[in-house]
Write an enzyme that holds these catalytic residues in place. Structure first.
Site, mmCIF file in Angstrom:
data_model
loop_
_atom_site.group_PDB
_atom_site.id
_atom_site.type_symbol
_atom_site.label_atom_id
_atom_site.label_comp_id
_atom_site.label_asym_id
_atom_site.label_seq_id
_atom_site.Cartn_x
_atom_site.Cartn_y
_atom_site.Cartn_z
ATOM 1 N N GLU A 1 -50.556 -2.326 53.482
ATOM 2 C CA GLU A 1 -49.934 -1.825 52.319
ATOM 3 C C GLU A 1 -49.412 -3.035 51.633
ATOM 4 O O GLU A 1 -47.993 -3.196 51.405
ATOM 5 C CB GLU A 1 -48.801 -0.923 52.661
ATOM 6 C CG GLU A 1 -49.532 0.514 53.322
ATOM 7 C CD GLU A 1 -48.580 1.605 53.811
ATOM 8 O OE1 GLU A 1 -47.345 1.197 53.875
ATOM 9 O OE2 GLU A 1 -49.003 2.869 53.807
ATOM 10 N N CYS B 1 -38.504 -16.530 45.329
ATOM 11 C CA CYS B 1 -37.934 -17.688 46.245
ATOM 12 C C CYS B 1 -38.321 -19.053 45.319
ATOM 13 O O CYS B 1 -38.798 -18.720 44.597
ATOM 14 C CB CYS B 1 -38.335 -17.807 47.574
ATOM 15 S SG CYS B 1 -40.363 -18.108 47.609
ATOM 16 N N GLU C 1 -54.781 6.683 56.225
ATOM 17 C CA GLU C 1 -53.813 7.343 57.046
ATOM 18 C C GLU C 1 -53.495 8.576 56.044
ATOM 19 O O GLU C 1 -53.129 8.648 55.062
ATOM 20 C CB GLU C 1 -52.371 6.384 56.706
ATOM 21 C CG GLU C 1 -52.416 5.115 57.353
ATOM 22 C CD GLU C 1 -51.206 4.317 57.607
ATOM 23 O OE1 GLU C 1 -50.167 4.734 57.030
ATOM 24 O OE2 GLU C 1 -51.119 3.054 57.633
HETATM 25 ZN ZN LIG Z 1 -41.616 -16.292 47.306
#
Ligand SMILES: [Zn+2]
Length: 660
Positions: free
Chosen positions: A143, A151, A295
């Site tokens: 997933e 970041c 799933e």
């Molecule tokens: Zn990152």
């Protein structure tokens, strides 16, 4: 062979139990298990020290029962030794917080350190199991797509990504309209991430490019795994998607994959069977070939709260709904609920006690017998359709950049049309913008804010050759940089639609504007929701007209239809309740070669798979009431092995699989 099985976590159960579980699975008709997608800390307990023996042994036990294995790469759950040594791999969420360990998916797809560890574990697994006959395929990660990371690594890679996309800073400034609020950049290092002022909307062009960048990053991360697997293994590679989840372009990622699969949890969705069906059709469209449900829900789920347990027959009905829409593999999630961890109340085929008394096991065992009987015949047949919904990811991202002032919810607008097609028993495809449109009679674009000349020419060509194009409100208002067009609306499609739009209004929650049908929609009455584009027909004729408020005083149209060469283009300038979409689909059935597979009562879905020679019609009762359907001819019921015609009864959640 139609694949039928479950997700199994040998690392959660004592070694003595594996044998018993394999026996019970075999008795339920299972031929496949998925393993290892969260088992990194067991596969590499210390950095560089790999232990595949336990997995090898587990695979052996299932192999002895004739059960094949799909192996997951375990990268969705980095082990504690890794994040302790390299906290820089942890992602930063939109609100600037570290997405820490303790759950899963706590890594940044752009971290080179994490990519190195990924290469190592995937290579080692591929070397060990890549050409092993007990294994049939791979699933990369689990997933993918979250969390979107902000970041420092992402910041610097984003700036590099922009340098490749734009020849110069001048071009970027121009394309983003950075003259606004003094945003003009004089160095690449000044370009911010879109989360830096969370109380405000970022520049819409910056936001859209960050969506594109994060999508490309996720696809690149997945490709890193597929390349290793393709090099070292002779098995197919898939990934498990999540329906309409949109943090990356699934069509693009699927170019690197052999098989599309998705995780199908009907009670976690908005709980309408139309949306469940739409998720299947969307997944089919990623590769345009049969997919797997990796799933399949078979019990209660847990997230915010524990959902209802499926009623008797409901899991069987979901299974056949999946197969009807093109699934050649059904894998129930999960074999047995875990006694510990976040998903300790995410139910499975068995209950926590592992006994055979579980109602889900008994129901699935029955399905297993049926699938063994009819699966071989159905496998490989296609889900054909004459109607396609255009669903490009970029259009959705463009719309989401409005954030606080978006006029619409992407998925809701798509489902408005899909539901009407579903109710009329018309198979529907979801396609990307680069797909050849000529294979379809009707192309519907409920949400298409961005337009450029290549897309507008392609749509015009489709209509010129006899196609019918239907578009929703706000079509063509922007370019592909998310900048509003300076042309009269609907921009590049003015001639195709034969209209101009010089005015529009957002509809507030307590406000209603009535519009009524004209010509083919004469006698119909609707209330505008969300938005009203005020259409001025030029060559088009009016199909609906505003009868309230200032749009009525100006005689504005709400819906128009324009004959254009051999085809027609319909502009739907507003949103309304389901009556509008039902009437529009009826109009399409009357004016094109599209026709319903069969008529049915409300709550009964009729859908078709075929390969040109064989044709299978699935009649599915989604309700817990008995239903009747009148067959249009004689069919063979391949589950009951009877010839059927006329009125056919369906039990609550009952299914008929008919062969012509
Ligand atoms: Zn990152």
């Amino acid at each position: 062979m139609l694949r039928f099985g479950t997700a199994y976590y040998p690392e959660h159960w004592p070694r003595e139990r594996w044998e018993r579980d394999s026996e019970l699975m075999s008795k339920a008709g299972f031929n496949t298990v998925r393993m290892a997608e969260f088992a990194w800390s067991k596969l590499e307990p210390e950095e560089g020290k790999f232990n595949f023996e336990w997995l090898d042994e587990a695979i052996d036990i299932f192999d002895e029962k004739g059960i094949d294995v799909v192996l997951g790469t375990p990268t969705a759950a980095p082990p504690p030794w890794l994040t302790e040594k390299h906290p820089e791999v942890l992602p930063i969420t939109e609100d600037g917080q570290i997405f820490g360990p303790g759950m899963r998916r706590h890594y940044c797809v752009n971290s080179e350190v994490y990519r190195d560890y990924t290469r190592e574990i995937v290579s080692k697994m591929a070397e060990k199991f890549g050409n092993d006959n007990r294994i049939i395929g791979w699933q990369t990660d689990n997933e993918l797509g979250s969390p979107v990371c902000y970041c420092d690594t992402c910041r610097s890679k984003f700036r590099n990504w922009l340098r490749e996309r734009y020849d110069s800073l001048e071009e970027l400034n121009d394309s983003w309209g950075t003259a606004f609020w003094s945003h003009t950049y004089t160095k690449w290092s000044q370009i911010p991430l879109p989360n830096e002022n969370p109380s405000m909307n970022p520049n819409p062009s910056l936001h859209l490019d960050y969506k594109r960048f994060f999508s490309d990053s996720t696809i690149e991360y997945n490709r890193l795994q597929t390349e290793i697997l393709k090099e070292k293994s002779d098995k197919w590679v898939c990934h498990n998607f999540m329906g309409f989840y949109d943090n990356f372009d699934h069509y693009e990622m699927c170019k690197d994959l052999d098989l599309a699969t998705w995780d199908h949890y009907p009670t976690k969705l908005r709980d309408t069977y139309e949306e469940v069906s739409a998720g299947h059709d969307l997944t089919y469209g990623f590769k345009e070939r049969p997919f797997w449900v990796m799933e399949e829900q078979c019990s209660y789920l847990t997230r915010d709260k524990i959902t209802a347990t499926p009623r008797p027959g409901e899991t069987r009905m979901w299974t056949y709904q999946s197969i009807a829409h093109g699934a050649d593999g059904i894998m129930y999630f999960r074999w047995r609920p875990c006694r510990f961890g976040d998903e300790q109340f995410h139910g499975g085929v068995l209950q926590h006690d592992g006994s055979l008394e579980s109602p889900a096991y008994q129901e699935i065992k029955q399905i297993g017998e049926e699938v063994r009987k009819i699966g071989g015949e159905i496998e490989g047949t296609k889900a054909n359709s004459e109607v396609a919904i255009l669903s490009p990811y970029e259009q959705r991202w463009s719309m989401e950049t409005y954030r606080n002032h978006s006029p619409y919810d992407y998925q809701e607008e798509i489902i408005n049309y899909y539901r009407a097609l579903f109710d009329a028993n018309i198979n529907t495809a979801f396609i990307p913008k680069y797909r050849d449109f000529e294979d379809y009679e009707v192309l519907i674009a409920p949400v298409l804010p961005m337009m450029n000349s290549s897309l507008s020419s392609k749509i015009e060509e489709f209509v010129r050759n006899g196609g019918t194009f239907v578009a929703g409100f706000r079509t063509g208002i922007k370019d592909y940089n998310n900048i509003v067009t300076d042309q009269s609306l609907p921009g590049e499609l003015k001639d195709l639609f034969g209209i101009e739009i010089h005015d529009y209004t957002s509809i507030q929650e307590n406000q209603e504007i009535e519009f009524v049908g004209r010509n083919e929609l004469e006698g119909k009455k609707y209330l505008s929701r969300k938005w009203a584009d005020c259409l001025e027909p030029k060559s088009a004729k009016t199909l609906a007209q505003y009868t309230e408020g200032w749009p009525a005083q100006e005689n504005y149209s709400a819906i128009t239809k324009n004959e254009f060469s051999k085809g027609q283009a319909i502009y739907v300038g507003s949103s309304s309740d389901e009556n509008l979409y039902r009437d529009l689909i009826e109009l399409l059935v009357d004016s094109t070669d599209v026709s319903p597979i069969m008529n049915s009562e409300e709550g009964v879905e009729v859908i078709e798979r075929s390969d040109g020679q064989k044709k299978f019609i699935f009649v599915i009762n989604h309700t817990n009431h008995r239903k009747k359907t009148k067959l249009d001819r004689e069919y063979k019921d391949i589950l009951g092995e009877k010839i059927l015609s006329g009125n056919v009864e369906l039990e609550p959640y009952g299914v008929r699989v008919l062969r012509e």
